[in-house]
Write an enzyme that holds these catalytic residues in place. Structure first.
Site, PDB file in Angstrom:
ATOM      1  N   LYS A 159       0.839  -1.208   0.000  1.00 49.23           N
ATOM      2  CA  LYS A 159       0.000   0.000   0.000  1.00 49.23           C
ATOM      3  C   LYS A 159       0.869   1.251   0.000  1.00 49.23           C
ATOM      4  O   LYS A 159       1.905   1.297   0.688  1.00 49.23           O
ATOM      5  CB  LYS A 159      -0.907  -0.040   1.234  1.00 49.23           C
ATOM      6  CG  LYS A 159      -1.908   1.104   1.321  1.00 49.23           C
ATOM      7  CD  LYS A 159      -2.798   0.938   2.557  1.00 49.23           C
ATOM      8  CE  LYS A 159      -3.805   2.059   2.678  1.00 49.23           C
ATOM      9  NZ  LYS A 159      -4.694   1.894   3.852  1.00 49.23           N
ATOM     10  N   SER A 178      -9.723  -0.330   7.094  1.00 56.83           N
ATOM     11  CA  SER A 178      -9.148  -0.213   5.746  1.00 56.83           C
ATOM     12  C   SER A 178      -8.523  -1.476   5.183  1.00 56.83           C
ATOM     13  O   SER A 178      -8.253  -1.534   3.989  1.00 56.83           O
ATOM     14  CB  SER A 178      -8.108   0.897   5.709  1.00 56.83           C
ATOM     15  OG  SER A 178      -8.747   2.121   5.514  1.00 56.83           O
ATOM     16  N   SER A 219      -9.567   1.955   2.941  1.00 59.18           N
ATOM     17  CA  SER A 219      -8.723   2.653   2.009  1.00 59.18           C
ATOM     18  C   SER A 219      -7.757   1.741   1.234  1.00 59.18           C
ATOM     19  O   SER A 219      -7.244   2.161   0.192  1.00 59.18           O
ATOM     20  CB  SER A 219      -7.908   3.714   2.755  1.00 59.18           C
ATOM     21  OG  SER A 219      -7.090   3.136   3.733  1.00 59.18           O
TER      22      SER A 219
HETATM   23  N1  GLN Z   1     -12.932   4.229   6.306  1.00 62.80           N
HETATM   24  C1  GLN Z   1     -12.273   4.642   7.488  1.00 62.80           C
HETATM   25  C2  GLN Z   1     -11.840   6.090   7.349  1.00 62.80           C
HETATM   26  O1  GLN Z   1     -12.135   6.654   6.362  1.00 62.80           O
HETATM   27  C3  GLN Z   1     -11.104   3.747   7.768  1.00 62.80           C
HETATM   28  C4  GLN Z   1      -9.857   4.154   7.111  1.00 62.80           C
HETATM   29  C5  GLN Z   1      -8.681   3.316   7.523  1.00 62.80           C
HETATM   30  O2  GLN Z   1      -8.813   2.295   8.194  1.00 62.80           O
HETATM   31  N2  GLN Z   1      -7.492   3.795   7.167  1.00 62.80           N
HETATM   32  O3  GLN Z   1     -11.238   6.637   8.196  1.00 62.80           O
END
Ligand code: GLN
Length: 477
Positions: A75, A174, A150
């Site tokens: 990532k 994410s 994400s």
């Molecule tokens: N969807 C969540 C957010 O927007 C989780 C993001 C993540 O785990 N990095 O913060």
């Protein structure tokens, strides 16, 4: 369940393939399929082949590195020395990392070959991969649908077979939500289990690095070398690392599985509920007992999460000021102008929204009403889990309120996007591990995952139960 890495490694050690051959095969697949998927955002072919030759040389010398043959995606928020780290943001467009993150260094040391960097939401803020300077990754099951986020590029790349395993990061879901949307497995480890050194910070008391894989054998093999203490991360836990590889064996007789009533609420999609119930039935058939539990503060989870993480993000992202890191505005009139324009030009809308929200909840006069209160909610959520784990070994829940949604469907309504994180944010608030594995498909054939949560450092138990949840249809693929 298939474990393409373990299969490839066996062929490598038997001498029927070389690591270079595996790398070339994957590079060819990326070249043909990635333009449609947009899962990889940077591939340095020369570096890939050089790394593969290095692994072949070790194998030729008689070495058997634990991850030899592994084709890895990483990532874009995890640092790799000499490679760009952009966090899918314009502000880091020209940034090249001087270091390897500890997590990645451990995998490379064991013979992993990094194929390239995978797409994600900007600074890991999002649930759909739509907040990316590269444009969104596409869901291999249906390109009109989001991958989740994400770590959307990581999940899509694994699901489409562009790499064996990919690293993601999980601050509020994410790793788990995109794994669920793309029909693969993803593990968010216990907070502190995997070093955060070299992970670009979003919300430091929530962030963790973890693997996304097609099978739990592959996932466990990689997690074995991610887990462990690191002096360079002062929140790293100094606890023994068990043998995860033997965990995915499905021996779960007597396991007590909690089903939290608050997670099976009326907002849950019917097919998702059915897939989760089917997976729980498989656990029961293997000797587990399902027990109702209550996690009463669940409904405050999303609100507390978005107060605390934006507060931490507003502080972590202060370093992108056009002076030391990242994009610098042209011809500033003074220092203030440099800061304002560099940040305004470099950050996308969602990141700006969160910085403003986080700054607001920390400002004097609002601190007690928002930040301090959310901290108290965080403690209550942690205590909910402690009470539940006094009576059960693990907890089974849906991973997401429904299957992957169409791109653009939440675009004008950030709150509806935030609310879809309801089942995943609680694990990060409590610091506990969460594993998502495929549980089945809905009538349209879209993947649905189940989430298994356990007490801190119970990843081995989650892997054991996860292998039983896996639907038979996947087992025969
Ligand atoms: N969807 C969540 C957010 O927007 C989780 C993001 C993540 O785990 N990095 O913060």
């Amino acid at each position: 369940m298939i474990n393409p890495f373990l299969d490839a490694q066996q062929a490598l050690f038997e001498g029927s393939v070389t690591c270079r051959g595996l790398a070339e095969e994957h590079l060819a697949r990326i070249a043909s399929e990635n333009p449609a998927l947009n899962a990889f955002v940077h591939v340095d072919e020369a570096a890939v082949l050089q790394a593969a030759d290095g692994v072949d040389a070790r194998v030729d010398r008689g070495e058997r590195p634990a991850l030899a043959g592994l084709m890895l995606g990483v990532k874009d928020v995890i640092c790799q020395k000499g490679q760009p780290v952009r966090c899918a943001s314009k502000i880091l467009a020209d940034f090249t990392s001087l270091i390897d993150s500890t997590a990645l260094a451990s995998l490379i040391e064991e013979g992993a070959v990094v194929l390239g960097r995978t797409n994600c939401d900007e600074f890991a803020m999002g649930s759909s991969n739509e907040n990316s300077v590269y444009g969104r990754a596409k869901n291999p099951a249906d390109p009109l649908l989001v991958t989740g986020g994400s770590s959307g590029g990581s999940a899509a790349a694994v699901s489409a077979g562009l790499c064996h395993v990919a690293l993601g990061s999980d601050t509020g879901g994410s790793i788990r939500q995109p794994a669920s949307f793309c029909g693969v497995a993803g593990l968010k480890p216990t907070y502190g289990r995997v070093s955060r050194f070299g992970l670009v910070a979003y919300a430091s008391s929530f962030d963790s690095i973890g693997p996304i894989a097609r099978g739990l054998g592959d996932l466990a093999a990689v997690f074995q070398h991610l887990a462990g203490h690191d002096d360079r991360d002062n929140t790293s836990a100094d606890v023994p690392v068990p043998d995860f590889a033997t965990s995915a064996d499905g021996s779960i007789a007597g396991l007590r599985v909690g089903l939290p009533e608050e997670y099976f609420d009326p907002g849950l999609d019917a097919a998702t509920a059915q897939c989760v119930r089917d997976a729980v039935t498989r656990l029961e058939a293997a000797g587990a007992t399902a027990i109702p539990v209550s996690l009463p503060h669940t409904r405050y989870g999303v609100a507390a999460y978005y107060i605390l993480t934006t507060a931490e993000a507003s502080s972590n992202l202060a370093r992108y000021d056009g002076v030391r890191y990242g994009h610098r505005a042209a011809d500033p009139t003074d220092l203030q102008d440099l800061y304002v324009r560099s940040r305004n030009e470099g950050f996308g809308d969602e990141v700006k929204r969160r910085i403003m929200l986080g700054t607001y909840v920390l400002s004097s006069g609002y601190y007690d009403a928002y930040y301090a209160k959310a901290q108290r909610v965080r403690r209550l959520i942690r205590e909910d889990f402690e009470h539940a784990f006094a009576g059960v070994d693990i907890i089974a829940t849906p991973a997401t309120p429904g299957p992957a949604f169409p791109a653009g469907s939440h675009a004008d309504d950030p709150l509806s996007m935030y609310l879809s994180d309801i089942y995943t944010v609680t694990a990060n608030l409590a610091g506990i591990p969460g594993l998502v594995v495929p549980a089945g498909t809905n009538p349209d054939g879209l993947p649905i995952g189940i989430q298994l949560l356990g007490p801190a450092f119970s990843e081995a138990e989650l892997l054991r139960a996860g292998s039983v949840c896996w639907p038979p249809i996947h087992a025969s693929v």
